[in-house]
Scaffold this motif. Structure first.
Motif, PDB file in Angstrom:
ATOM      1  N   SER A 120      20.443  -5.529  11.076  1.00 33.29           N
ATOM      2  CA  SER A 120      21.656  -5.492  11.963  1.00 33.29           C
ATOM      3  C   SER A 120      22.756  -5.487  10.953  1.00 33.29           C
ATOM      4  O   SER A 120      23.818  -4.956  11.110  1.00 33.29           O
ATOM      5  N   ASN A 121      22.472  -6.426  10.050  1.00 29.48           N
ATOM      6  CA  ASN A 121      23.504  -6.808   9.152  1.00 29.48           C
ATOM      7  C   ASN A 121      23.736  -5.644   8.123  1.00 29.48           C
ATOM      8  O   ASN A 121      24.924  -5.326   7.554  1.00 29.48           O
ATOM      9  N   LYS A 122      22.710  -4.961   7.629  1.00 28.89           N
ATOM     10  CA  LYS A 122      22.901  -3.780   6.844  1.00 28.89           C
ATOM     11  C   LYS A 122      23.771  -2.544   7.749  1.00 28.89           C
ATOM     12  O   LYS A 122      24.677  -2.082   6.994  1.00 28.89           O
ATOM     13  N   LYS A 123      23.434  -2.429   8.863  1.00 23.36           N
ATOM     14  CA  LYS A 123      24.059  -1.483   9.515  1.00 23.36           C
ATOM     15  C   LYS A 123      25.663  -1.868   9.622  1.00 23.36           C
ATOM     16  O   LYS A 123      26.671  -0.938   9.568  1.00 23.36           O
ATOM     17  N   ALA A 124      25.878  -3.037   9.867  1.00 27.16           N
ATOM     18  CA  ALA A 124      27.303  -3.453   9.806  1.00 27.16           C
ATOM     19  C   ALA A 124      28.342  -3.337   8.559  1.00 27.16           C
ATOM     20  O   ALA A 124      29.422  -3.161   8.673  1.00 27.16           O
ATOM     21  N   LEU A 125      27.343  -2.979   7.594  1.00 31.43           N
ATOM     22  CA  LEU A 125      28.044  -2.949   6.114  1.00 31.43           C
ATOM     23  C   LEU A 125      28.569  -1.555   5.954  1.00 31.43           C
ATOM     24  O   LEU A 125      29.520  -1.278   4.995  1.00 31.43           O
ATOM     25  N   GLU A 149      30.430   1.821   6.151  1.00 34.21           N
ATOM     26  CA  GLU A 149      31.614   2.299   6.388  1.00 34.21           C
ATOM     27  C   GLU A 149      31.512   3.822   6.601  1.00 34.21           C
ATOM     28  O   GLU A 149      31.742   4.523   5.599  1.00 34.21           O
ATOM     29  N   SER A 150      31.879   4.360   8.099  1.00 29.78           N
ATOM     30  CA  SER A 150      31.765   5.726   8.156  1.00 29.78           C
ATOM     31  C   SER A 150      33.075   6.335   7.737  1.00 29.78           C
ATOM     32  O   SER A 150      32.991   7.584   7.428  1.00 29.78           O
ATOM     33  N   LEU A 157      21.135   4.392  11.757  1.00 25.99           N
ATOM     34  CA  LEU A 157      22.862   4.337  12.107  1.00 25.99           C
ATOM     35  C   LEU A 157      22.977   4.921  13.406  1.00 25.99           C
ATOM     36  O   LEU A 157      23.957   4.660  14.251  1.00 25.99           O
ATOM     37  N   THR A 210      19.843   4.343  19.090  1.00 31.15           N
ATOM     38  CA  THR A 210      20.064   3.411  19.790  1.00 31.15           C
ATOM     39  C   THR A 210      18.956   2.884  20.220  1.00 31.15           C
ATOM     40  O   THR A 210      18.152   3.516  21.198  1.00 31.15           O
TER      41      THR A 210
END
Length: 393
Positions: free
Chosen positions: A103-108, A110-111, A132, A135
């Protein structure tokens, strides 16, 4: 079809330039004679004249070249140092990023970042790019188990995944060990423990010592072997001492006391409590501390027909059961708190020993609980005891 560019040697170019400088022929005549474009000849002439001084003063040219080369080398060395430092810092930062949970990796990521592509961002933090866009489907069973794992962690933070697995099974959840470990990793949970150095006992050379009687003995039942020891606990006002007696077969704590003095009153208190509540053992093991070699303690054991056993000098492993209990009590409870009052410490220790005896899973007992093992053994051997939790001074 493309035309391949013709290449000329340095000697050939020099010959043509010298012929131009001689002035006997026009530029077009020379170009026509050698089938060369006039523009090329003009370029060769320009280069020749600009570097003519090198032919007249070669040492000066070489010196200037060497100086320039040394300057460039110094600049390269500085760049290499800076690059090395940046590389080390980058590797450290990337290592930290890779250790983050999903979850923390996905939050990092930036698309909308234009300087680094999404693929490269995922590569730097070791994130599979499909994560990414995936779901996850809600799994109520998994969520319930995770919630229960969090509850267990809040209640018993010292448990690792193996004991958490046992606790989950006892609470009615069907889940395998590896799944519990995975869920705890996803939740970022780790056992909360603390470690400090153990205490040692002081011997009295005037007191008689007894030999170690447990070598090669097969421990098969409760009340076959008891052992005891003293450890220190540091609180805000100074030092206090705790003594306890453990049954080797079941690993159950039979009695314990905390005192502000390390003397015979302390060791006699736990001994008398254990004898009163649980009967007596065949063998009683201690270290060679002066409290245990004292006349009053050894005579009490003899009066009850109990065989006295003592650890070898400097051999704490001879009394391994109680040593392991001290470690568990300290890293799982005592060292996680700062105590200002003895009464607060006693209350915490009382709670921990109740938890240790009746609720805590013990690896060496095949994840059974110490007091359950103790009681079952007494039933098999037609023995009994008077159970009481009020055995602390």
């Amino acid at each position: 079809m493309s035309r391949k560019m013709k290449s000329y040697s340095t000697e050939f170019k020099t010959k043509i330039v010298l012929e131009v400088l001689a002035g006997d022929k026009t530029l077009n005549e020379i170009a026509s004679a050698y089938n060369i474009i006039p523009k090329n000849i003009m370029n060769w002439k320009k280069i020749f004249l600009e570097n003519a001084q090198m032919a007249m003063e070669p040492s000066k040219a070489i010196k200037e070249y060497k100086d320039e080369n040394l300057k460039l080398q110094d600049e390269l060395d500085e760049y290499a140092k800076a690059l090395g430092k940046i590389t080390i810092e980058r590797d450290w930062a990337v290592g930290k990023l890779k250790s983050l949970d999903l979850s923390n990796k996905k939050a990092l990521v930036e698309s909308k970042l234009k300087t680094i592509s999404i693929s490269r961002q995922c590569e730097l933090i070791s994130l599979n790019r499909t994560n990414l866009y995936y779901t996850p489907i809600a799994n109520p069973v998994k969520d319930a188990i995770k919630d229960e794992i969090v509850n267990i962690f809040e209640e018993i933070p010292c448990y690792g995944y193996l004991k958490v697995h046992q606790e989950l099974q006892e609470r009615g959840h069907s889940v395998c060990v590896n799944t519990v470990r995975t869920y705890r990793q996803e939740l970022g949970l780790r056992a909360v423990l603390a470690v400090r150095a153990p205490n040692t006992s002081w011997a009295n050379i005037q007191h008689p010592k007894y030999s170690y009687k447990l070598k090669g003995v097969d421990i098969t039942r409760a009340n076959q072997v008891w052992s005891t020891d003293i450890t220190y606990i540091k609180i805000k006002g100074g030092m206090v001492y705790m003594a306890a007696i453990i049954d080797w077969y079941s690993k159950a704590i039979l009695s314990w006391k905390i005192s502000n003095t390390m003397d015979t009153d302390l060791v006699m208190g736990v001994l008398n409590d254990a004898l009163l509540l649980y009967g007596k053992p065949e063998i009683f093991n201690t270290d060679q501390g002066s409290q245990y070699t004292s006349y009053i303690h050894t005579q009490a054991l003899k009066d009850n027909g109990i065989t006295i056993s003592m650890d070898g000098k400097g051999r704490a492993t001879d009394n391994i059961c109680i040593e392991r209990f001290w470690r568990s009590a300290k890293v799982e409870k005592i060292y996680l708190n700062e105590y200002e009052r003895v009464s607060t410490l006693k209350s915490d220790v009382k709670d921990y020993i109740e938890f240790y005896n009746y609720r805590r899973f013990h690896e060496t007992l095949e994840y059974k609980k110490p007091m359950n093992v103790y009681c079952d053994s007494l039933k098999i051997n037609n023995e009994s005891f008077t159970e009481s939790s009020e055995n602390v001074a």
